[in-house]
Scaffold this active site. Structure first.
Site, short mmCIF file in Angstrom:
data_model
loop_
_atom_site.label_atom_id
_atom_site.label_comp_id
_atom_site.label_asym_id
_atom_site.label_seq_id
_atom_site.Cartn_x
_atom_site.Cartn_y
_atom_site.Cartn_z
N TYR A 124 1.86 9.16 4.20
CA TYR A 124 3.19 9.27 4.81
C TYR A 124 4.25 8.47 4.08
CZ TYR A 124 0.06 10.64 8.59
OH TYR A 124 -0.92 11.23 9.33
N GLY A 153 0.82 -1.21 0.00
CA GLY A 153 0.00 0.00 0.00
C GLY A 153 0.84 1.25 0.00
N GLY A 177 0.36 5.39 1.34
CA GLY A 177 -0.48 6.37 2.00
C GLY A 177 0.16 7.74 1.99
N ASP A 188 -7.35 10.70 12.19
CA ASP A 188 -7.47 10.33 10.78
C ASP A 188 -8.13 8.96 10.63
OD1 ASP A 188 -7.23 10.70 8.05
OD2 ASP A 188 -5.20 9.87 7.96
N1 ATP Z 1 -0.37 -3.25 9.88
C1 ATP Z 1 -0.86 -3.36 8.64
N2 ATP Z 1 -1.15 -4.57 8.12
C2 ATP Z 1 -1.65 -4.70 6.88
N3 ATP Z 1 -1.91 -3.65 6.07
C3 ATP Z 1 -1.65 -2.42 6.52
C4 ATP Z 1 -1.10 -2.20 7.82
N4 ATP Z 1 -0.98 -0.86 8.00
C5 ATP Z 1 -1.41 -0.28 6.86
N5 ATP Z 1 -1.82 -1.21 5.97
C6 ATP Z 1 -2.39 -0.99 4.65
O1 ATP Z 1 -1.46 -0.30 3.83
C7 ATP Z 1 -2.15 0.61 2.99
C8 ATP Z 1 -1.54 1.98 3.12
O2 ATP Z 1 -1.71 2.38 4.46
P1 ATP Z 1 -1.42 3.84 4.94
O3 ATP Z 1 -1.84 3.94 6.36
O4 ATP Z 1 -0.02 4.22 4.62
O5 ATP Z 1 -2.30 4.69 3.99
P2 ATP Z 1 -3.86 4.95 3.96
O6 ATP Z 1 -4.46 4.64 5.30
O7 ATP Z 1 -4.42 4.21 2.79
O8 ATP Z 1 -3.90 6.47 3.68
P3 ATP Z 1 -3.34 7.67 4.58
O9 ATP Z 1 -1.89 7.50 4.78
O10 ATP Z 1 -3.68 8.83 3.75
O11 ATP Z 1 -4.06 7.63 5.89
C9 ATP Z 1 -3.62 0.54 3.39
O12 ATP Z 1 -4.25 -0.36 2.50
C10 ATP Z 1 -3.61 -0.08 4.76
O13 ATP Z 1 -4.81 -0.81 5.01
#
Ligand code: ATP
Length: 480
Positions: free
Chosen positions: A42, A38, A40, A162
């Site tokens: 950050y 993924g 995001g 968030d």
């Molecule tokens: N611990 C984890 N286990 C599995 N997947 C994860 C984990 N943490 C984050 N992800 C997945 O990785 C992806 C990117 O996550 P991230 O939190 O960086 O971005 P986001 O939540 O999609 O957006 P933003 O950063 O704008 O909040 C998402 O699909 C999230 O569900």
């Protein structure tokens, strides 16, 4: 801070030099990196497997944080915050298992326990593939556990800021199957991002779950902002559509989002000073008289949007979460005590099991893994966009994590791999494309899958379709 070699347990590892026998920094060598899962605001998120004997084979998610624009890396304040996050431990909050700082460029890596699903994908799967609402037991269990984790965070003075479906993870197979884990908590304080309408890398920060006081420019906010987001998520679990789907005003650095407020007012009616006395002191209420104050909204009726009887406990709880005045909004602790959670079906620990005997289990898609993006975040994919099918269609997804160590390409039928014996899955995957050869598009399957995983992750960020302690009530329990 660590000494550069501390990679065990929950220590913070810092590293200056890549190891001599590999390009990987030393701390990274304790993991088998499987691919990107993924992206995001950050940075990038990678899936990795632990090599060490103690936790061999266990999956973790490594978040690699982008350098800030001015390249100043991780600030001492951020490091202090991260140290605090390491102390956080609750069944409904994702565990931060390790922290790594590359001293060379002061870049930051956080390793979390891996969760196979998240609410974004679960909701999308119901909307696009299953084509019917989630069962009441699942909705209630997801909501209860979300509130339980949030109550813990709030009791520890952590405001998430968030919350949104992609930050609410759900565990896959194993002892914790179907357990909710809140992710991304505390990062807002470190990176101060949620109040920015748009990150500078072009990744849109969603404002659909943002509380009205933030949209109206409140300088001080409370844990009530998270409860608003929970209300929006509750409604989305019920209807499979985002409740307030405003269009983002991208060019402005201020948090005032007129369209988002417009969407809220259309459903909840215009806020009044009578209902929300401190409204008058909010910056944008004052400054944008023309749009905000003069426009009169009819109360369209939340109950009709979420299809709930206004007298039902579910509707009562939802309206208390979506109370305009943050001081009157229900707290997580109060919500956990609400009548909704005391009536059948009672919430349980495994939210993903069927609600009634004989009901089919829903087979949610596992996360696509993009193996073509390396840890630096560069991608070698040069394929034209491929149609991406989500759900359990073999060949339509990227590589998937198998149970036993390696990444499966393509994934064996998830229904076969994941379901308890004797339970039928909703969507048996098509076998088309299984076998790894050349697909009809002429693209080698492995590469095609990786490309599709990458593209699906990109699409997910833009998805217009989203067009969107004890366990519950102590007196009775089920499916624990
Ligand atoms: N611990 C984890 N286990 C599995 N997947 C994860 C984990 N943490 C984050 N992800 C997945 O990785 C992806 C990117 O996550 P991230 O939190 O960086 O971005 P986001 O939540 O999609 O957006 P933003 O950063 O704008 O909040 C998402 O699909 C999230 O569900």
């Amino acid at each position: 801070m660590g000494d550069g070699n501390n990679t065990s347990g929950r220590g913070i590892a810092a590293n200056n030099t890549p190891s001599s026998n590999s390009e990987k920094p030393e701390w990274l060598q304790q993991y088998n990196l499987l691919g990107k899962i993924g992206e995001g605001t950050y940075g990038l998120v990678f899936l990795a497997r632990i090599k060490s004997a103690t936790n061999r084979g266990k999956c973790i998610a490594i978040k690699k944080f982008k350098q800030s624009k001015d390249g100043d890396g991780v600030s001492p304040t951020a490091i202090r915050e991260i140290m605090l996050l390491r102390e956080i431990s609750h069944e409904n909050v994702v565990k931060l298992v390790n922290v790594h700082i590359n001293h060379a460029d002061m870049s930051l890596y956080l390793a979390f326990d891996y969760a196979e699903y998240d609410l974004y994908e679960i909701i999308k799967h119901h909307r696009d593939k299953v084509n019917h609402a989630m069962n009441q037991y699942t909705v209630k269990s997801l909501l209860w556990q979300l509130l339980n984790g949030l109550n813990y965070l709030h009791s520890n003075w952590i405001i998430h800021r968030d919350l949104k479906p992609s930050n609410i993870l759900v565990m896959g197979e194993g002892e914790e199957q179907g357990v909710v884990k809140i992710a991304d908590f505390g990062l807002a304080r470190i990176y101060q991002a949620p109040l920015k309408p748009l990150s500078e890398n072009g990744v849109v920060v969603t404002i659909w779950y943002r509380a009205p006081e933030l949209l109206l420019g409140a300088k001080h906010y409370t844990s009530a902002v998270d409860m608003w987001a929970v209300g929006c998520i509750f409604a989305e679990l019920l209807t499979l559509k985002p409740l307030f789907q405003g269009a983002e005003a991208k060019s402005t650095p201020n948090p005032f989002q007129l369209d988002q407020l417009d969407k809220i007012f259309k459903i909840l009616g215009h806020p009044t000073l009578e209902k929300w006395p401190t409204l008058a002191s909010l910056p944008h209420w004052q400054s944008d008289v023309q749009h905000i104050q003069s426009h009169k909204y009819e109360n369209a009726g939340l109950h009709s949007v979420v299809h709930l009887s206004p007298k039902s406990p579910a509707f009562d709880l939802l309206s208390r979460m979506l109370e305009y005045d943050p001081r009157k909004r229900i707290t997580a602790a109060q919500a956990l005590e609400h009548e909704y959670f005391r009536i059948e079906p009672l919430p349980g620990r495994n939210a993903l099991v069927p609600s009634q005997p004989g009901e089919k289990i829903v087979n949610y898609p596992t996360r696509p893994v993009d193996q073509n993006t390396d840890f630096e975040g560069t991608t070698s994919i040069q394929q034209p966009p491929q149609p991406v099918s989500s759900g359990n269609v073999a060949g339509g997804m990227g590589a998937h994590v198998g149970r036993n160590g390696s990444v499966n390409r393509p994934m064996p039928p998830p229904s076969m791999q994941r379901m308890p014996q004797g339970i039928m899955a909703y969507n048996f995957p098509s076998q088309a494309g299984v076998g790894g050869g050349i697909n009809p598009g002429g693209m080698p399957m492995q590469r095609n899958l990786a490309a599709q995983a990458h593209q699906q992750q990109q699409l997910r960020r833009k998805d217009p379709g989203m067009g969107m302690t004890g366990y519950p009530p102590q007196q009775k329990s089920r499916r624990m």
